[in-house]
Each structure stands twice: as C-alpha cells, then as structure tokens.
Design an enzyme around this catalytic site. Structure first.
Site, short mmCIF file in Angstrom:
data_model
loop_
_atom_site.label_atom_id
_atom_site.label_comp_id
_atom_site.label_asym_id
_atom_site.label_seq_id
_atom_site.Cartn_x
_atom_site.Cartn_y
_atom_site.Cartn_z
N ILE A 21 -0.05 9.31 8.58
CA ILE A 21 -0.82 8.44 9.49
C ILE A 21 -0.54 6.98 9.14
CG2 ILE A 21 -2.61 10.19 9.83
CD1 ILE A 21 -4.44 8.60 7.94
N ASP A 30 0.86 -1.19 0.00
CA ASP A 30 0.00 0.00 0.00
C ASP A 30 0.89 1.24 0.00
OD1 ASP A 30 -1.70 2.11 0.41
OD2 ASP A 30 -2.97 1.06 1.84
N GLY A 66 -4.72 2.10 7.58
CA GLY A 66 -5.81 1.42 8.27
C GLY A 66 -5.53 -0.08 8.35
N HIS A 91 0.84 7.89 3.92
CA HIS A 91 1.47 7.17 5.03
C HIS A 91 2.99 7.36 5.07
CE1 HIS A 91 -2.46 5.45 5.27
NE2 HIS A 91 -2.36 4.97 4.05
C1 LIG Z 1 -7.70 2.07 -3.59
C2 LIG Z 1 -8.66 1.35 -2.70
C3 LIG Z 1 -9.13 2.17 -1.55
C4 LIG Z 1 -8.08 2.36 -0.53
C5 LIG Z 1 -8.59 3.17 0.64
C6 LIG Z 1 -7.65 3.24 1.75
C7 LIG Z 1 -6.25 3.67 1.40
C8 LIG Z 1 -5.39 3.77 2.63
O1 LIG Z 1 -4.03 3.94 2.25
C9 LIG Z 1 -5.85 4.94 3.46
C10 LIG Z 1 -5.82 4.66 4.90
O2 LIG Z 1 -5.38 3.64 5.37
S1 LIG Z 1 -6.50 5.84 5.94
C11 LIG Z 1 -6.18 5.27 7.59
C12 LIG Z 1 -7.31 4.49 8.20
N1 LIG Z 1 -8.60 5.15 8.20
C13 LIG Z 1 -8.86 6.20 9.01
O3 LIG Z 1 -8.03 6.70 9.74
C14 LIG Z 1 -10.29 6.72 8.98
C15 LIG Z 1 -10.78 6.97 10.38
N2 LIG Z 1 -12.19 7.39 10.36
C16 LIG Z 1 -12.53 8.69 10.19
O4 LIG Z 1 -11.68 9.56 10.03
C17 LIG Z 1 -14.01 9.02 10.19
O5 LIG Z 1 -14.70 8.00 10.86
C18 LIG Z 1 -14.62 9.16 8.76
C19 LIG Z 1 -13.96 10.33 8.03
C20 LIG Z 1 -14.43 7.87 7.94
C21 LIG Z 1 -16.11 9.43 8.88
O6 LIG Z 1 -16.25 10.51 9.78
P1 LIG Z 1 -17.54 11.43 9.77
O7 LIG Z 1 -17.72 12.06 8.43
O8 LIG Z 1 -17.45 12.32 10.97
O9 LIG Z 1 -18.66 10.33 9.96
P2 LIG Z 1 -20.07 10.48 10.64
O10 LIG Z 1 -20.58 11.90 10.56
O11 LIG Z 1 -20.01 9.82 11.98
O12 LIG Z 1 -20.95 9.55 9.70
C22 LIG Z 1 -21.29 9.98 8.37
C23 LIG Z 1 -21.81 8.79 7.61
O13 LIG Z 1 -20.71 7.92 7.28
C24 LIG Z 1 -20.87 6.63 7.90
N3 LIG Z 1 -19.57 6.27 8.45
C25 LIG Z 1 -18.99 6.75 9.57
N4 LIG Z 1 -17.78 6.21 9.74
C26 LIG Z 1 -17.60 5.37 8.70
C27 LIG Z 1 -16.52 4.52 8.33
N5 LIG Z 1 -15.42 4.42 9.07
N6 LIG Z 1 -16.66 3.79 7.20
C28 LIG Z 1 -17.79 3.86 6.44
N7 LIG Z 1 -18.84 4.66 6.75
C29 LIG Z 1 -18.73 5.40 7.86
C30 LIG Z 1 -21.92 6.82 8.99
O14 LIG Z 1 -22.63 5.62 9.22
C31 LIG Z 1 -22.79 7.90 8.40
O15 LIG Z 1 -23.64 7.32 7.44
P3 LIG Z 1 -25.15 7.83 7.30
O16 LIG Z 1 -25.05 9.30 6.99
O17 LIG Z 1 -25.71 7.04 6.19
O18 LIG Z 1 -25.78 7.56 8.62
#
Ligand SMILES: CCCCCCC[C@@H](O)CC(=O)SCCNC(=O)CCNC(=O)[C@H](O)C(C)(C)COP(=O)(O)OP(=O)(O)OC[C@H]1O[C@@H](n2cnc3c(N)ncnc32)[C@H](O)[C@@H]1OP(=O)(O)O
Length: 283
Positions: free
Chosen positions: A207, A187, A210, A192
């Site tokens: 960071i 990845d 994930g 990162h």
């Molecule tokens: C190429 C292929 C793809 C590769 C992708 C990954 C590549 C990697 O290199 C990248 C990484 O590893 S990133 C590191 C790991 N991830 C993180 O740190 C994310 C941590 N989470 C956040 O920041 C917030 O929860 C966040 C931002 C995720 C959400 O926060 P908020 O906007 O505040 O959420 P909230 O208001 O509580 O909810 C809004 C709607 O979203 C849904 N939801 C919440 N958390 C979720 C999550 N973690 N995953 C999926 N959906 C999520 C809620 O249910 C809500 O939905 P609805 O409006 O329908 O009720």
C-alpha cells in the site's frame, strides 16, 4: 506491546543534513513535475529557484520506523498510520542542518481485537539558527496490540467537514511505482515495498505510505487554492481512513471555510474515502 518501554522511549535527537537533492526527491515522491511546462509546479523539483513542499516537514528529523524495534513489543507488521498533524512556524529551507526531537505523548487502548494508538510528536529545529521551524505530530494505529489494560485517552478532535457540495475537486494520479520512490525519503516500512509482507497482514499488494497520500493533499491544496505559494501553507491535519494502492487516482474534495480549508480524499474507482477530516491553515 511493552507499554512502559514505549511511554518512556528514549528517542535520540536526530541531526540531518538536508540537501536540495533530498528536497527534490521528496517532491518527486509526491508526483510534482507532472506538467514540466508549468513553472510554478516545476519550482518544487528544479534546482533553479527551488522551493520546499511545506509537508516535507514530516520527513525532517524523522526517527524512522522505530516501532520495528523488538523492544517495543509491537506487532509492527500490523501498524497503520492513523492521523497526522503539522504546524509550520517558518518556511522550510531547501537545504541546511535540521534537528528533530521526538517524544511519545500518550498511548490509547482501543480494546482487545481493536488496537492501540500511539501518539508521538516532534519539534523540527534549524540547527544553525536554533529556530523552531515546525511541530509534527502523528498517531500510529497498532491493530495487533489492543487490550493491554490502558486508558482509551482521546486524541485531538478530527476536523469536521461542511455538509454541502465541495467548492473544489482535484484529481491526482499516482504511479504504480509511487511508494518505491516515496520510501527513499526515509520511510522504509516493508509494507510499502514487499508483496509478501503486505499479504501477511491482509493487503493484496503493498500500500502507499500514509505520508505520501498526505503529501498529495499538500499538492492538491497548493495547486487548487494557493497558486503553488509554499509560504502560505502553514498547517495540515488529516485522518487516514483506508489504504491507497500505488497507481490509483486520488480525488480531493476541498471546502473553503473561515479562511481555512477542509478536505477529504477518495478513490473514485473503488468508491472509498481514504483520507478524511482534513484541515489546511494559511498564512
Ligand atoms: C514508527 C512510527 C509510526 C509509523 C506509523 C506509520 C508507518 C507507515 O509506514 C504505515 C502507513 O503509512 S499505513 C498507510 C496509511 N494508513 C492507512 O491506510 C490506515 C487507514 N485507516 C484504517 O485502515 C482504519 O481507519 C483504522 C484501521 C486506522 C481504524 O479502523 P477501525 O478499527 O475500523 O476504526 P473504527 O472502528 O472506526 O474506530 C475505532 C476507534 O479508533 C479511532 N480511529 C478510527 N480511525 C482512526 C485513525 N485513522 N486514527 C486514529 N484513531 C482512529 C476511532 O475514533 C475509534 O475510537 P473510540 O473507540 O475511542 O471511539
């Protein structure tokens, strides 16, 4: 984002030659071998009797950080890993030929200013026997791409944690260089590794992946509940709730529930939950 292009994204089948070196590197990226005198832990990083960490399925047949392709139209710097699901059907090999077949399942529109969530899944197949080894699924939270006029389709319901004190607590230290080791397992998202990219999307510094935190969850479960028996861990689901910074200590709180485990992880030093709604299934 280009919704139609994404929905019909033509993933090439990935054929991967997995070596014991890859298997060891993945485990080192999760910090296995921290106690080199513990032979059960050492089995994941030493070629004599080597075992694959079950969560390694997430890097097998992996299509890479494909959302960076300009044809997706996605603001890739703002993409965060949202959720991860895994079902293992056969114990993973430590070496061999693996095929990965990926597809987009659906895309949910969370609305303007919130984001879009892309759900994708992948079958992991042993190329020699044609047996399906595992199914991996994930959601990518695209923070810069909401409000494209799509439906807010719900993903799988997150596991519910028991309303009582955890049965086990397991602290795992990460190294400041943890993400720089983990990325060598495939990845290469600059978020990162590159401080400028991290700062441009609101983080003080790079960071942790994930999937590295996810692997730490596998490590905590193997150590705490399974006496490091890889064959027993057959399912692992999580939702990422906040980023982890390399060098932090991650605390796993684990509940035993109906023959399965539920868990979450936090950073005690910042009092923030980083991984939530965890579920582990056992053979
Ligand atoms: C190429 C292929 C793809 C590769 C992708 C990954 C590549 C990697 O290199 C990248 C990484 O590893 S990133 C590191 C790991 N991830 C993180 O740190 C994310 C941590 N989470 C956040 O920041 C917030 O929860 C966040 C931002 C995720 C959400 O926060 P908020 O906007 O505040 O959420 P909230 O208001 O509580 O909810 C809004 C709607 O979203 C849904 N939801 C919440 N958390 C979720 C999550 N973690 N995953 C999926 N959906 C999520 C809620 O249910 C809500 O939905 P609805 O409006 O329908 O009720």
């Amino acid at each position: 984002m280009d919704f139609d292009a994404l929905l019909n994204w033509d993933f090439e089948e990935i054929e991967q030659t997995l070596t014991e070196r890859d298997t060891i590197l993945y485990a080192l990226g999760l910090g296995f071998g921290e106690d080199p005198t513990d032979k059960k832990e050492l089995a994941y990083v030493y070629e004599d009797g080597l075992k694959a960490v079950p969560s390694m399925a997430v890097i097998l047949g992996y299509p890479g950080f494909w959302l960076r392709d300009p044809k997706t139209g996605v603001n890739w710097q703002k993409v965060l890993h949202g959720e991860q699901w895994l079902d293992i059907y056969k114990p993973l090999p430590t070496h061999g030929r693996i095929v990965g077949r990926s597809k987009i399942d659906f895309i949910a529109d969370k609305g303007e200013g919130k984001g879009a969530v892309i759900y994708q899944s992948r079958d992991i197949i042993d190329a020699d026997s044609s047996e399906k080894l595992a199914r991996v699924a994930m959601s990518a939270f695209c923070r810069g791409d909401g409000g494209f006029g799509g439906e807010n389709q719900a993903g799988p319901a997150p596991a519910v944690l028991p309303d009582r004190a955890p049965d086990h607590v397991c602290d795992i230290d990460t190294l400041p260089r943890q993400a720089l080791i983990y990325r060598l397992s495939g990845d290469f998202n600059p978020l990162h590794a590159d401080p400028d990219v991290a700062r441009s999307v609101g983080f003080d510094r790079p960071i942790l992946h994930g999937l590295a935190t996810y692997g730490l969850a596998a490590r905590a479960i193997l150590k705490t509940l399974l006496d490091y028996d890889a064959a027993r861990l057959v399912g692992l689901d999580v939702r990422f709730s906040a980023p982890v910074y390399p060098g932090e200590t991650v605390r796993f709180e684990i509940w035993e529930e109906d023959g399965e485990a539920r868990f979450r992880a936090s950073i005690p030093a910042r009092d923030v939950v980083v991984l939530n709604n965890g579920a582990a299934r056992f053979a």
